[in-house]
Design an enzyme around this catalytic site. Structure first.
Site: not given
Ligand code: ADQ
Length: 459
Positions: A157, A365
């Site tokens: 992720h 991110d």
């Protein structure tokens, strides 16, 4: 249809809360688990004095979860230690914050092994196994060591770091080697996949072909890019529900005619909050005409509070927000509303809708779902503008956002100014294009894309 076994650090089964109040990931995985009568396995979040491997089975809303408790030392070394103090900073470009303790690495290996030992007896021959995230990178290896021959996939992720950074991790070679016991390795964006390939080519004897198959000896792993999305239907429904409407109305009332800019993030150093505040400060410093006309609402609930670097970032933000308000506020206007609590997702949807600008500027991110939620919550007739960091995985998909370098206060200030001046026509055009991606590549699309690769079909 094969049964699916999902393995992640924490398990979040469906709660039956209203639309929008369950994370998209939990919703999508729950749907897939329900359809295949699968099991979601992981840590309960609880501690026990001595690890027993006792599994607590539960069933909620058609989903079976299987959780285990960990010893306090496991939590300290595996979770707070290796996952959050070693891998997280390193994978988010913060070598300066990464801690390389043998004890952490040992705890990580031990917990990955304990999880494998506990889950292995639950696995049947035809099951497909889907492992999630950086907490569990050794799990494929540990399952193989127990004779598990099923197809096992891994989805990361967070970003995969550039090879020159990963090199700093003691034992990086073993970590990479263990990854090749997965059959499929999924990344959020091309950037993270390319870093992985760079490592394969520069630091290993493995080869990679044009279909993204990495081979070493008799092992092969397929590398895929499979960006996660939001649960579009559910979020859209939540954004039009009564809670969201009321929260939007209240925000607008409280804005009192001023233009609202919103940022919503976990309080994490990867999210670029000090840099965002400095960009906003730069704007206020150079544009006195905007004083009293706008404000920034930053919602940032604390996370990982046991970790020192998180205590430090919180102190930094307390002081910066105080400085900005001290310098620019007057009796009738507070330029920065900085809030350290979380909001229910349907209330957040209303806050997004009330905001003319979504300011989402992480320094690094994996994806960033807030950016997608902000767009999905907008009023089609008068949508706001998304300002998005070039370093979020989402920037590869949301190319019609105003893409910025979050390190530059000048660029941030200019982007806010541009968003404030943007015509409704341009705002609508950009929004339509962003929405098309967010609608088409939603969380179900992501789950199906990964499931297809895991089942061995061409993606
Ligand atoms: P996170 O770092 O937690 O997730 P993000 O994707 O932005 O980051 O947020 C996940 C969810 O948390 C979103 O649904 C959002 O609404 C919610 N959330 C975030 N801040 C909140 C707040 N202040 N109040 C209430 N809710 C909030 C990790 C990776 C990301 C990746 C996700 C999913 O770091 O890059 O997008 O996993 O893969």
């Amino acid at each position: 249809m094969s049964r699916l076994i999902v393995i992640s650090n924490r398990v979040s089964p469906p709660t039956g809360d209203g639309p929008g109040n369950q994370g998209g990931l939990a919703v999508a995985l729950s749907a897939a688990l329900r359809e295949s009568s699968g099991i979601w396995f992981g840590w309960s979040g609880e501690e026990t004095e001595t690890f027993t491997g006792h599994i607590n089975f539960q069933r909620s809303y058609g989903v079976t979860t299987a959780t285990i408790d960990l010893e306090a030392q496991d939590v300290e070394e595996y979770y707070n230690g290796y996952a959050n103090c070693t891998l997280w900073p390193l994978f988010h470009n913060r070598l300066d914050l990464a801690e390389f303790e043998r004890g952490f690495a040992g705890g990580y290996a031990r917990v990955n092994d304990r999880l494998a030992e506990t889950v292995a007896p639950l696995i049947e021959d035809s099951d497909l196994i889907w492992v999630h995230d950086y907490h569990l990178m050794l799990l494929g290896r540990n399952l193989r060591a127990r004779g598990v021959k099923n197809r096992i996939g891994f989805f990361l992720h967070i970003p995969w770091p550039p090879a020159r950074l990963l090199e700093s991790l003691p034992g990086h070679g073993e970590l990479f080697d263990a990854m090749l016991d997965f059959d499929v390795i999924g990344f959020q964006s091309e950037n993270w996949r390319d870093s992985f390939i760079e490592y394969v080519q520069g630091h290993t004897d493995a080869t990679i072909d044009q279909n993204g198959i990495v081979s070493l000896g008799d092992r092969q792993a397929q590398i895929i890019v499979c960006p996660i999305g939001i649960d579009f239907t559910e979020f859209h429904q939540a954004a039009h529900g009564e809670v969201a409407r009321e929260s939007c109305r209240r925000m607008k009332r409280s804005a009192n005619g001023r233009t609202m800019i919103v940022g919503v993030d976990r309080l994490d150093y990867s999210k670029g909050l000090p840099e965002r505040f400095l960009g906003y400060e730069r704007l206020l410093g150079s544009r006195p005409d905007l004083h009293g006309q706008l404000f920034l609402l930053q919602i940032a609930p604390p996370s990982r509070e046991q970790v020192r670097s998180y205590q430090q970032i919180r102190a930094t933000l307390d002081s910066l927000s105080g400085r900005i308000n001290g310098e620019f506020a007057d009796a009738e206007w507070v330029p920065l509303r900085y809030i350290n609590k979380g909001y229910p997702r349907d209330a957040l949807a209303g806050i997004y809708r009330a905001s003319r600008i979504g300011l989402i500027t992480p320094l690094c991110d994996g994806m960033n779902l807030v950016a997608k939620e902000y767009v999905a919550a907008q009023d089609p007739e008068d949508p706001g503008v998304l300002i998005l960091s070039q370093f979020a995985g989402a920037a590869r998909q949301l190319t019609d956002a105003l893409i910025v370098n979050p390190h530059s206060p000048d660029e941030l200030a200019e982007a806010i100014d541009r968003a404030l001046r943007m015509t409704k026509k341009e705002r609508k055009e950009r929004w339509h294009s962003l929405m098309a991606n967010i609608r088409d590549e939603d969380v179900r699309w992501w789950q199906e894309c990964f499931a297809k690769a895991l089942a061995g079909s061409p993606v």
